[in-house]
Design a protein around this motif. Structure first.
Motif, PDB file in Angstrom:
ATOM      1  N   GLY A 179       0.652  -1.208  -0.014  1.00  0.00           N
ATOM      2  CA  GLY A 179       0.118   0.060   0.030  1.00  0.00           C
ATOM      3  C   GLY A 179       0.963   1.157  -0.176  1.00  0.00           C
ATOM      4  N   ASP A 180       0.495   1.954  -0.713  1.00  0.00           N
ATOM      5  CA  ASP A 180       1.209   3.570  -0.898  1.00  0.00           C
ATOM      6  C   ASP A 180       2.655   3.275  -1.045  1.00  0.00           C
ATOM      7  OD1 ASP A 180      -1.240   4.943  -0.401  1.00  0.00           O
ATOM      8  OD2 ASP A 180      -1.260   4.471   1.752  1.00  0.00           O
ATOM      9  N   TYR A 219      -8.172 -20.010  -2.097  1.00  0.00           N
ATOM     10  CA  TYR A 219      -8.955 -19.156  -1.087  1.00  0.00           C
ATOM     11  C   TYR A 219      -8.195 -17.642  -1.197  1.00  0.00           C
ATOM     12  CZ  TYR A 219      -4.110 -19.548   1.310  1.00  0.00           C
ATOM     13  OH  TYR A 219      -2.793 -19.688   1.288  1.00  0.00           O
ATOM     14  N   ALA A 220      -9.307 -16.724  -1.061  1.00  0.00           N
ATOM     15  CA  ALA A 220      -9.095 -15.150  -1.248  1.00  0.00           C
ATOM     16  C   ALA A 220      -8.475 -14.657  -0.047  1.00  0.00           C
ATOM     17  CB  ALA A 220     -10.042 -14.756  -1.901  1.00  0.00           C
ATOM     18  N   VAL A 221      -7.414 -13.700  -0.290  1.00  0.00           N
ATOM     19  CA  VAL A 221      -6.746 -13.004   1.126  1.00  0.00           C
ATOM     20  C   VAL A 221      -7.094 -11.502   1.046  1.00  0.00           C
ATOM     21  CG1 VAL A 221      -4.650 -12.593   2.211  1.00  0.00           C
ATOM     22  CG2 VAL A 221      -4.996 -15.053   1.045  1.00  0.00           C
ATOM     23  N   ARG A 222      -6.974 -10.944   0.063  1.00  0.00           N
ATOM     24  CA  ARG A 222      -7.052  -9.337  -0.136  1.00  0.00           C
ATOM     25  C   ARG A 222      -7.778  -9.004  -0.964  1.00  0.00           C
ATOM     26  NH1 ARG A 222      -6.769  -7.820   5.388  1.00  0.00           N
ATOM     27  NH2 ARG A 222      -4.757  -8.344   6.307  1.00  0.00           N
ATOM     28  N   CYS A 223      -8.260  -7.647  -1.251  1.00  0.00           N
ATOM     29  CA  CYS A 223      -9.101  -7.183  -1.974  1.00  0.00           C
ATOM     30  C   CYS A 223      -8.768  -5.631  -2.282  1.00  0.00           C
ATOM     31  CB  CYS A 223     -10.504  -7.378  -2.342  1.00  0.00           C
ATOM     32  SG  CYS A 223     -11.285  -6.737  -0.560  1.00  0.00           S
ATOM     33  N   TRP A 224      -9.011  -5.129  -3.581  1.00  0.00           N
ATOM     34  CA  TRP A 224      -8.838  -3.711  -3.705  1.00  0.00           C
ATOM     35  C   TRP A 224      -9.794  -3.358  -4.788  1.00  0.00           C
ATOM     36  CZ3 TRP A 224      -9.401   0.775  -6.116  1.00  0.00           C
ATOM     37  CH2 TRP A 224      -8.937   2.116  -5.388  1.00  0.00           C
ATOM     38  N   GLY A 225     -11.117  -2.501  -4.590  1.00  0.00           N
ATOM     39  CA  GLY A 225     -11.881  -2.416  -5.787  1.00  0.00           C
ATOM     40  C   GLY A 225     -12.484  -3.705  -5.931  1.00  0.00           C
ATOM     41  N   ILE A 250      -3.010  -6.434  -2.504  1.00  0.00           N
ATOM     42  CA  ILE A 250      -3.157  -5.848  -3.794  1.00  0.00           C
ATOM     43  C   ILE A 250      -3.354  -4.452  -3.381  1.00  0.00           C
ATOM     44  CG2 ILE A 250      -5.713  -6.468  -3.809  1.00  0.00           C
ATOM     45  CD1 ILE A 250      -5.207  -6.265  -6.907  1.00  0.00           C
ATOM     46  N   ASP A 251      -2.949  -3.399  -4.149  1.00  0.00           N
ATOM     47  CA  ASP A 251      -3.121  -2.009  -3.843  1.00  0.00           C
ATOM     48  C   ASP A 251      -3.683  -1.300  -4.988  1.00  0.00           C
ATOM     49  OD1 ASP A 251      -1.180  -1.464  -5.613  1.00  0.00           O
ATOM     50  OD2 ASP A 251       0.309  -0.665  -4.130  1.00  0.00           O
ATOM     51  N   ALA A 252      -3.978  -0.182  -4.947  1.00  0.00           N
ATOM     52  CA  ALA A 252      -4.772   0.619  -5.705  1.00  0.00           C
ATOM     53  C   ALA A 252      -4.216   0.890  -7.075  1.00  0.00           C
ATOM     54  CB  ALA A 252      -5.076   2.149  -5.326  1.00  0.00           C
ATOM     55  N   THR A 253      -2.987   0.661  -7.385  1.00  0.00           N
ATOM     56  CA  THR A 253      -2.304   0.749  -8.528  1.00  0.00           C
ATOM     57  C   THR A 253      -2.152  -0.791  -9.062  1.00  0.00           C
ATOM     58  OG1 THR A 253      -0.130   0.221  -7.441  1.00  0.00           O
ATOM     59  CG2 THR A 253      -0.568   2.646  -7.587  1.00  0.00           C
ATOM     60  N   GLY A 254      -2.665  -1.592  -8.753  1.00  0.00           N
ATOM     61  CA  GLY A 254      -2.585  -3.009  -9.127  1.00  0.00           C
ATOM     62  C   GLY A 254      -1.636  -3.929  -8.594  1.00  0.00           C
ATOM     63  N   ARG A 255      -0.717  -3.204  -7.810  1.00  0.00           N
ATOM     64  CA  ARG A 255       0.597  -3.888  -7.448  1.00  0.00           C
ATOM     65  C   ARG A 255       0.165  -5.320  -6.451  1.00  0.00           C
ATOM     66  NH1 ARG A 255       6.124  -0.519  -6.913  1.00  0.00           N
ATOM     67  NH2 ARG A 255       6.063   0.221  -8.999  1.00  0.00           N
ATOM     68  N   GLN A 313      -6.381   7.680  -9.538  1.00  0.00           N
ATOM     69  CA  GLN A 313      -6.153   7.728  -8.105  1.00  0.00           C
ATOM     70  C   GLN A 313      -6.873   6.800  -7.399  1.00  0.00           C
ATOM     71  OE1 GLN A 313      -3.360   9.102  -7.817  1.00  0.00           O
ATOM     72  NE2 GLN A 313      -3.222   9.700  -9.930  1.00  0.00           N
ATOM     73  N   GLY A 314      -6.430   6.102  -6.807  1.00  0.00           N
ATOM     74  CA  GLY A 314      -7.350   5.124  -5.810  1.00  0.00           C
ATOM     75  C   GLY A 314      -7.815   5.686  -4.680  1.00  0.00           C
ATOM     76  N   ALA A 315      -6.952   6.923  -4.041  1.00  0.00           N
ATOM     77  CA  ALA A 315      -7.126   7.667  -2.657  1.00  0.00           C
ATOM     78  C   ALA A 315      -8.469   8.412  -3.099  1.00  0.00           C
ATOM     79  CB  ALA A 315      -6.081   8.514  -2.414  1.00  0.00           C
TER      80      ALA A 315
END
Length: 480
Positions: A41-42, A259-265, A305-310, A349-351
């Protein structure tokens, strides 16, 4: 291009077409050997280093990376034997050290001990803004899900009535997720849970047809996790939207377990059959991230995963394990719709997306990824896309055409504010074969532009809403 010159008319929302697998390529960065990365993140990545003491005994140190193996910080506090980072966001990190929940701000010296005096063990698994979530364990009582606000004394016990144990492992906005063990069940009868800041707010997400379930992360209206079907022995990745009834089974065809661990969008990451996986809301569009790893990797997992898709996780050969960062060559262009303002927002911009939907969920709705664009000019075929914002209603105008940009500078300076280069994309004569056209529409009714790479959406607007939307041709080419 048509100038905004009127008042807001009738509002028409355009429904988002169901997502498909994205044609996005990834570069892989090995952050270190004998290490695992579990959060991103960030611009930061968090996890832990696996070390060995003088007697050959293994232990771990909390670690913080910023994009490369050379840029790593050991966050293990003085006097702490072993520690781990479990989440990073906004220059802060949470995790645990020697059985105490810990909260950092980029350095080992900044650590804050969140451990409560009356518990035997605690751990913080996730953070959002000024809050952290995790667990406190009293051996004679059991596990309790906890919600901190930056200090041990500012804690809320989320443990719900009717449960023998509970644990919170994900947080976003005012929502927390995790799992609980019912008082009448066995110790493995987990139930996915969703909270809104208090124990009384708990929602049981456990879906019908499953023996046990667990929620591991939350973003917007979605929660992700896993469950074991009553008629099977293997775990399935799951996606919820606030209730047990609307669960989506993400388990991909041909896999034994997932199994799924994290998500963004609208994207989720996790593991299936020891392969790092990426989903976009359904089982059919799963992406196997393992294929981007160097030859010789036998196992992998995606944990953040973060807002940039990383995406971060691990990769392992038969003899070693590595912390891994998947960096997308194309980044998401997000799309939001506001029935209140009568316009769409297109942004990288995810933010900005999170700020809008958190400030007023009724005013803005997240509609997913419009397309994937280039963040810079490294591709010699890529051209800048220029962004303007309307002084009248803050609507965006995006163009890849320099002459159109110059026209706004010359003739419409009082109506449009230039905001610079938004991203990079392709013209028809300079594009890769996988790129698709992004179409532009103008609405005299809504006084704004709309962009889509969906042929179905383009056809619907052209045929069914021609009185509202006027096609203006191809805006640019991009990855879907």
């Amino acid at each position: 291009m048509r100038r905004w010159d009127g008042v807001l008319g009738t509002v028409l929302a355009v429904a988002l077409t169901a997502g498909t697998a994205r044609a996005v390529d990834y570069d892989v960065v090995i952050l270190g050997s004998r290490a695992r990365c579990v959060a991103v993140g960030d611009g930061q990545q968090g996890g832990f280093l696996s070390l060995v003491d003088a007697d050959g005994e293994p232990y771990q140190h909390a670690a913080l990376w910023t994009g490369s193996a050379q840029r790593v910080v050991d966050l293990n506090p003085d006097g702490c034997l072993a520690s781990q980072v479990w989440d990073v966001l906004g220059g802060r990190q949470v995790g645990a050290g020697d059985g105490h929940a810990l909260f950092w701000s980029d350095t080992a010296q900044s650590v804050i001990d969140l451990h409560l005096a009356d518990v035997d063990y605690s751990c913080a698994y996730a953070l959002w803004g000024d809050v952290q979530v995790g667990v406190g364990i009293v051996e004679s009582v059991g596990e309790h899900a906890l919600l901190w606000s930056g200090a041990a004394e500012r804690v809320v016990d989320l443990h719900p009535v009717g449960f023998a144990g509970s644990r919170a492992v994900g947080v976003w906005g005012k929502c927390q997720v995790g799992y609980g063990v019912p008082s009448e069940g066995g110790e493995m009868d987990w139930r996915a849970l969703l909270w809104s800041g208090t124990a009384e707010s708990v929602v049981n997400l456990h879906p019908a047809g499953f023996r046990r379930s667990c929620a591991s992360d939350v973003w917007g209206p979605w929660q992700v996790g896993s469950g074991r079907p009553v008629d099977g022995e293997e775990t399935h990745a799951l996606l919820w939207s606030g209730t047990a009834d609307n669960v989506v089974d993400l388990h991909p065809s041909g896999y034994a377990w997932s199994y799924a661990v994290r998500c963004w969008g609208d994207r989720q990451v996790g593991v299936g059959d020891d392969r790092a996986l990426l989903w976009s809301g359904s089982a059919r569009n799963v992406v196997n991230l393992h294929k981007y790893l160097p030859a010789g990797c036998a196992r992998s997992g995606a944990f953040g995963i973060d807002a940039t898709g990383r995406i971060v996780g691990y990769a392992a050969t038969h003899s070693a394990e590595y912390a891994v960062l998947w960096v997308p060559r194309q980044v998401p262009l997000y799309r939001c719709w506001s029935p209140t303002h009568g316009r769409h927002l297109f942004t990288r911009q995810g933010a900005e997306v999170e700020r809008l939907i958190l400030s007023d969920p009724n005013a803005w709705a997240f509609e997913g990824i419009a397309c994937h664009v280039l963040p810079d000019s490294c591709d010699p075929n890529a051209m800048p896309v220029y962004q303007f914002r309307s002084r009248a209603n803050s609507a965006d105008f995006l163009t890849i055409d320099p002459s159109e940009r110059d026209q706004l500078f010359k003739d419409y300076r009082e109506a449009w504010i230039y905001e610079g280069i938004a991203f990079y994309a392709y013209r028809p004569d300079r594009r890769p074969s996988v790129a698709v056209p992004v179409y532009r529409f103008w609405s005299d009714t809504l006084h704004c532009h709309f962009y889509t790479c969906s042929e179905a959406e383009r056809t619907r607007l052209t045929e069914q809403y021609r009185d509202v939307w006027t096609p203006e041709g191809m805006a640019w080419y991009a990855h879907p």
